[in-house]
Motif scaffolding. Sequence first.
Motif, PDB file in Angstrom:
ATOM      1  N   SER A   1       0.821  -1.212   0.000  1.00 53.65           N
ATOM      2  CA  SER A   1       0.000   0.000   0.000  1.00 53.65           C
ATOM      3  C   SER A   1       0.853   1.260   0.000  1.00 53.65           C
ATOM      4  N   ARG A   2       2.176   1.066  -0.137  1.00 56.33           N
ATOM      5  CA  ARG A   2       3.154   2.154  -0.206  1.00 56.33           C
ATOM      6  C   ARG A   2       3.265   2.933   1.108  1.00 56.33           C
ATOM      7  N   GLU A   3       2.994   2.244   2.206  1.00 51.46           N
ATOM      8  CA  GLU A   3       3.179   2.859   3.511  1.00 51.46           C
ATOM      9  C   GLU A   3       4.672   2.838   3.845  1.00 51.46           C
ATOM     10  N   ARG A   4       5.220   3.984   4.231  1.00 47.58           N
ATOM     11  CA  ARG A   4       6.649   4.074   4.525  1.00 47.58           C
ATOM     12  C   ARG A   4       6.927   4.312   6.012  1.00 47.58           C
ATOM     13  N   ASP A   5       5.907   4.700   6.730  1.00 49.41           N
ATOM     14  CA  ASP A   5       6.070   4.991   8.157  1.00 49.41           C
ATOM     15  C   ASP A   5       6.133   3.677   8.936  1.00 49.41           C
ATOM     16  N   GLU A   6       7.298   3.375   9.500  1.00 45.57           N
ATOM     17  CA  GLU A   6       7.469   2.110  10.211  1.00 45.57           C
ATOM     18  C   GLU A   6       6.585   2.036  11.446  1.00 45.57           C
ATOM     19  N   LYS A   7       6.287   3.158  12.072  1.00 46.64           N
ATOM     20  CA  LYS A   7       5.404   3.151  13.242  1.00 46.64           C
ATOM     21  C   LYS A   7       3.983   2.761  12.833  1.00 46.64           C
ATOM     22  N   ALA A   8       3.543   3.250  11.679  1.00 46.68           N
ATOM     23  CA  ALA A   8       2.200   2.904  11.196  1.00 46.68           C
ATOM     24  C   ALA A   8       2.119   1.419  10.855  1.00 46.68           C
ATOM     25  N   ILE A   9       3.183   0.909  10.222  1.00 46.18           N
ATOM     26  CA  ILE A   9       3.240  -0.522   9.894  1.00 46.18           C
ATOM     27  C   ILE A   9       3.239  -1.349  11.168  1.00 46.18           C
ATOM     28  N   ALA A  10       3.997  -0.913  12.153  1.00 43.70           N
ATOM     29  CA  ALA A  10       4.079  -1.638  13.419  1.00 43.70           C
ATOM     30  C   ALA A  10       2.719  -1.694  14.108  1.00 43.70           C
ATOM     31  N   ARG A  11       1.977  -0.580  14.071  1.00 41.82           N
ATOM     32  CA  ARG A  11       0.642  -0.563  14.693  1.00 41.82           C
ATOM     33  C   ARG A  11      -0.291  -1.538  13.986  1.00 41.82           C
TER      34      ARG A  11
ATOM     35  N   ASN B   1       7.755  -3.153  18.753  1.00 38.86           N
ATOM     36  CA  ASN B   1       8.964  -2.383  18.489  1.00 38.86           C
ATOM     37  C   ASN B   1       9.040  -2.013  17.006  1.00 38.86           C
ATOM     38  N   PRO B   2       8.825  -0.751  16.635  1.00 42.00           N
ATOM     39  CA  PRO B   2       8.853  -0.361  15.213  1.00 42.00           C
ATOM     40  C   PRO B   2      10.182  -0.681  14.524  1.00 42.00           C
ATOM     41  N   LYS B   3      11.268  -0.747  15.280  1.00 46.13           N
ATOM     42  CA  LYS B   3      12.556  -1.056  14.672  1.00 46.13           C
ATOM     43  C   LYS B   3      12.576  -2.460  14.065  1.00 46.13           C
ATOM     44  N   ARG B   4      11.698  -3.326  14.559  1.00 44.62           N
ATOM     45  CA  ARG B   4      11.650  -4.695  14.039  1.00 44.62           C
ATOM     46  C   ARG B   4      11.034  -4.743  12.647  1.00 44.62           C
ATOM     47  N   VAL B   5      10.298  -3.692  12.270  1.00 43.50           N
ATOM     48  CA  VAL B   5       9.629  -3.667  10.969  1.00 43.50           C
ATOM     49  C   VAL B   5      10.637  -3.779   9.832  1.00 43.50           C
ATOM     50  N   TYR B   6      11.812  -3.171  10.003  1.00 44.76           N
ATOM     51  CA  TYR B   6      12.845  -3.232   8.964  1.00 44.76           C
ATOM     52  C   TYR B   6      13.185  -4.679   8.620  1.00 44.76           C
ATOM     53  N   PHE B   7      13.348  -5.510   9.637  1.00 43.56           N
ATOM     54  CA  PHE B   7      13.717  -6.909   9.413  1.00 43.56           C
ATOM     55  C   PHE B   7      12.539  -7.705   8.852  1.00 43.56           C
TER      56      PHE B   7
ATOM     57  N   ARG C   1      12.254  -7.110   5.165  1.00 45.37           N
ATOM     58  CA  ARG C   1      13.251  -7.890   4.423  1.00 45.37           C
ATOM     59  C   ARG C   1      12.826  -9.354   4.301  1.00 45.37           C
ATOM     60  N   GLU C   2      12.204  -9.879   5.361  1.00 41.10           N
ATOM     61  CA  GLU C   2      11.790 -11.285   5.335  1.00 41.10           C
ATOM     62  C   GLU C   2      10.713 -11.550   4.293  1.00 41.10           C
ATOM     63  N   VAL C   3       9.816 -10.580   4.061  1.00 41.25           N
ATOM     64  CA  VAL C   3       8.715 -10.799   3.116  1.00 41.25           C
ATOM     65  C   VAL C   3       9.006 -10.188   1.748  1.00 41.25           C
ATOM     66  N   ASP C   4      10.218  -9.721   1.539  1.00 44.42           N
ATOM     67  CA  ASP C   4      10.541  -9.032   0.288  1.00 44.42           C
ATOM     68  C   ASP C   4      10.388  -9.944  -0.928  1.00 44.42           C
TER      69      ASP C   4
END
Length: 325
Positions: free
Chosen positions: A253-263, A269-275, A278-281
């Motif tokens: 959906s082109r969401e770039r805000d890691e906090k929004a994705i985390a919610r 922990n929003p920092k986990r969104v980065y990993f 990558r796992e679902v890339d």
Amino acid sequence: MPIYVYWGEDDFAIDRAVKALRDRTLDPAWGSFNFDKIPPDRPEATQQGLNQAMTPPFGGGGRFVWLQNTHLCQHCSAELYAELERTVNAIPDSSVLLLTTGQKPDSRLKSTKLLKKVAEFQEFASIPPWKTDLLAKRVRQVAKDVGVTLTEEATGLLAEAVGNDTRQLFGELEKLNLFAGGDKVTADAVEQLVTATTQNSLQLAKAILQGKTDAALGLVSELIARNEAPLKIVATLTGQFRTWLWVKLMVESRERDEKAIARAAEVGNPKRVYFLRREVDRISLAQLQQTLPVLLSLEAQLKRGADTVATLQMKVIELCGICRI
């Protein structure tokens, strides 16, 4: 407040909390006279507990009455409710009445509503194995209580290894503390001494995501050999794939805000969104959407009594086929 209600699935954590409350209440010299542990199979257990709570303690300290595995917050007759209503506000400050149950109290019941007015409720829920940030937070808290200092990497490894098994967590921390001799526990020490349990369920999820059928089947065999509960394995898989699906959906959906994705993904922990991204890339949204009905079917078959090993193996093969590019 002389009335407490402890509830939840984490039996070990409840037992520790019960011991702490008991130790605060009783005088060691008079403990055997003032401690009543009343199991649910005893006739008129609740009535007996209420009567004992009204009895003044002998000697020093207070009286501690424990209604173990009570069903008072799940069902309560009119007669018993009348007795509960008559008693709870009259329990003397010298007594502590504790009710424990593995089930969530039914907030619709009159008995639960009454107890919530006069009692302190405390939940002891098991943390879902895929909530790694909450598991790490729990490790830090327990390590602090036990008096063990961990490096950040060691904390993460220990959280992955023991998952939500509180009993194992305390045991492993005591072992690591002895090994470290009071020094800070490192990741190397955790890798050497701690046997992974829930970590393998998460490894199974990752093997399926990568379409590695042989590795996934091997992990299934290992988990069964360790007497891991099949429904617990399925719960871990379902939670992890649901998290991956939400992350992928937000990314698509082109969401770039890691906090929004985390919610959206219920990741603490929003920092986990980065990993997670990558796992679902490498996998498509459509593939992830196909996994949840298979996991739902797996859970339903196991609950209907299907052969555990064969059913897990067949569904794991099917899931790996979906995820394989």
